[in-house]
Structure formats: structure tokens, C-alpha cells
Design an enzyme around this catalytic site. Sequence first.
Site, PDB file in Angstrom:
ATOM      1  N   ASP A   1       0.856  -1.178   0.000  1.00 46.89           N
ATOM      2  CA  ASP A   1       0.000   0.000   0.000  1.00 46.89           C
ATOM      3  C   ASP A   1       0.891   1.226   0.000  1.00 46.89           C
ATOM      4  O   ASP A   1       1.995   1.206   0.570  1.00 46.89           O
ATOM      5  CB  ASP A   1      -0.916   0.002   1.227  1.00 46.89           C
ATOM      6  CG  ASP A   1      -2.093   0.956   1.076  1.00 46.89           C
ATOM      7  OD1 ASP A   1      -3.208   0.478   0.829  1.00 46.89           O
ATOM      8  OD2 ASP A   1      -1.896   2.190   1.187  1.00 46.89           O
TER       9      ASP A   1
ATOM     10  N   ASP B   1     -13.620   1.196 -11.157  1.00 44.70           N
ATOM     11  CA  ASP B   1     -15.072   1.041 -11.092  1.00 44.70           C
ATOM     12  C   ASP B   1     -15.822   2.327 -11.381  1.00 44.70           C
ATOM     13  O   ASP B   1     -17.017   2.435 -11.120  1.00 44.70           O
ATOM     14  CB  ASP B   1     -15.474   0.496  -9.719  1.00 44.70           C
ATOM     15  CG  ASP B   1     -15.150   1.463  -8.582  1.00 44.70           C
ATOM     16  OD1 ASP B   1     -14.409   2.435  -8.808  1.00 44.70           O
ATOM     17  OD2 ASP B   1     -15.653   1.232  -7.460  1.00 44.70           O
TER      18      ASP B   1
END
Length: 305
Positions: free
Chosen positions: A143, A207
Site C-alpha cells: 500500500d 469502477d
Amino acid sequence: MLTALRDAFVAYSTGRTIDAMRIPLTLPPRESGAGSSGMLLAPGLVPGIPAYSIKVHAKFPGQDPAIRGVLVLHDLATGAVLALIESSHLTALRTGLAGALGADALARRDARTVAIIGAGAQGRSQLAALRLVRPITAVNVLDTVSSAARSFAHDPVCDGLAVRVVDSLDEALVGADVVVTSTWAQEPFLFRRHLQPGMHLTNVGADQPGRCEISADALQAAVVVVDDRRLAVEMGVIGGAGLDDKAIHAELGEVLAGLRPGRSGPDDITVFGSVGLAFQDLAAGWRAYTLARERGIGRSVRLLD
């Protein structure tokens, strides 16, 4: 709930009555410049479920949870409101299960090691669901916020796994059979050079328009399965990489129904691109509603009193 989602994917791709819709709306930024990346309305309908749903939620990068909203479940025959369900947990759960269904259809049966790129709630949900369909033994976590990766490594979702917190993409991909990308990236970071024979990629970050995690050259080298053809081009993994529907091998529901093949050999590189569809919310919400009724969970409210 995994079975309910599987059935819903098959029903959607083989007998849909309406196409999936995601209606994005822009919210004004706060004075600080922070705030929502957009509100979304998502109406859900799927054959076999006697209800329809409307989800209203928005994404707030930097918040925990980053997705906040509500799912409203209605009786299909009368329109009566059956349930109000908080959408953050439900969305993470159904997206994780959808990723697991994609991996179950496409990943090698002997997949053991997972690379999680993006150590947020969705990374956790994807790993938890993936462990339902593959005997995962190890996870590499990456991350951009190192504290998030360290927190992920100590989450119960990693119990029993060999966990490595890594500092680079190349380190994360070492030995990875399955790669999960769940980031806010607007430019691709996974390219053809990163892909190894037999690797499976689950893409959930792309998305909405302007999102991209996997490059065009990587997708063109892979067997690409998506949740919805049109939306994958309009706002998902395909459109984000600048490709058209010719890059799509099949919808997941077609593969699950046996209408289209998935992986054809151990060296295939496969991708499941998930935009996230409202029928998934409906299937998960209906299951939650019926279980709550059976178990006496929740609070009953008469809205018209």
C-alpha cells in the site's frame, strides 16, 4: 451468500430483463478540497428474487470506511419497503464474494500465494472471500500508506497465513498466483512485463470513469472476464485502459453457466474486472433480509405510521 451471488451472476448473464445501471452524480467539494469522489445511484433487479433494490452511496477517499450509504430493499409486487441496510459492509462483502467467484472460475486450482495491492477494506474483503475458494497460504501486502499495509498484516483475515509487508510492486508480485488490485489509481501500474504464466488478476479499483490499474498491453495478453460488458468499457477495467469490448472474453455469469470457457490451461493469464453491479447488492441484500427475518435480527419500523 456465495451461492446466492453465483446464482445471481448466472441469472444476469443468461436471462437479464434490464441492463445494469450505475448513475453517478458529482457532489460539490468542501472548502478544504477534500470530500466525496462522487455519489452513485444503483437500481438492482435480477430474475428469481421477488424484490428490487436501490443503493445510494458515495465514496470518500481518506475516510474509514471510504464508502458510505444505504441499500433500500423493496417488494417487487407492491413496492413496499422491506429493509434499509447500511451499504458499506454489504458492498465490501458482495464485491469480495464476486472477486472470489471470478478467481474460482479463472485462477489455477493450486493457487496459494496472493498479492494484495491496496490494503483497505476491499483488500481485506477480497482476501477473506478468496480463502473460501482457494487454499491460500501466503499473502504479500503493498500500500502507498505503509501503516495501512502493516495494519492489514495484523488483521484477523490474515490469521494462519505467511504475511509479507513489501515496499514495491515487484516485491509484491514475487511468487503471486493471484493479484488483487484495489486502489484509487488513475494511471496503470500493472503492465505486461509484470505478468507471469498462470497468474490471475482481480481488478476492483477501476469502477468509475478515470480509474485504471491494468495497462492495455497486459489486458491484451490475458483472458479477460468482466461482470458486465458495457459497463466494463464505459467505466471499468477495459475502458480505463483505452480498449473496447473486443478485449473481453466473456461475462462472469457466462463462464459460471458453462456458456463460455474460463481458463484453458495452466499457463493462461486471466483477469476478472469488476465494476460492481446493483444486482449483486440485491442478491446480498435479499439474503441478509431473509436471514434477519428468520433469526429475528434487526428493528421493525412502519414508515407510513
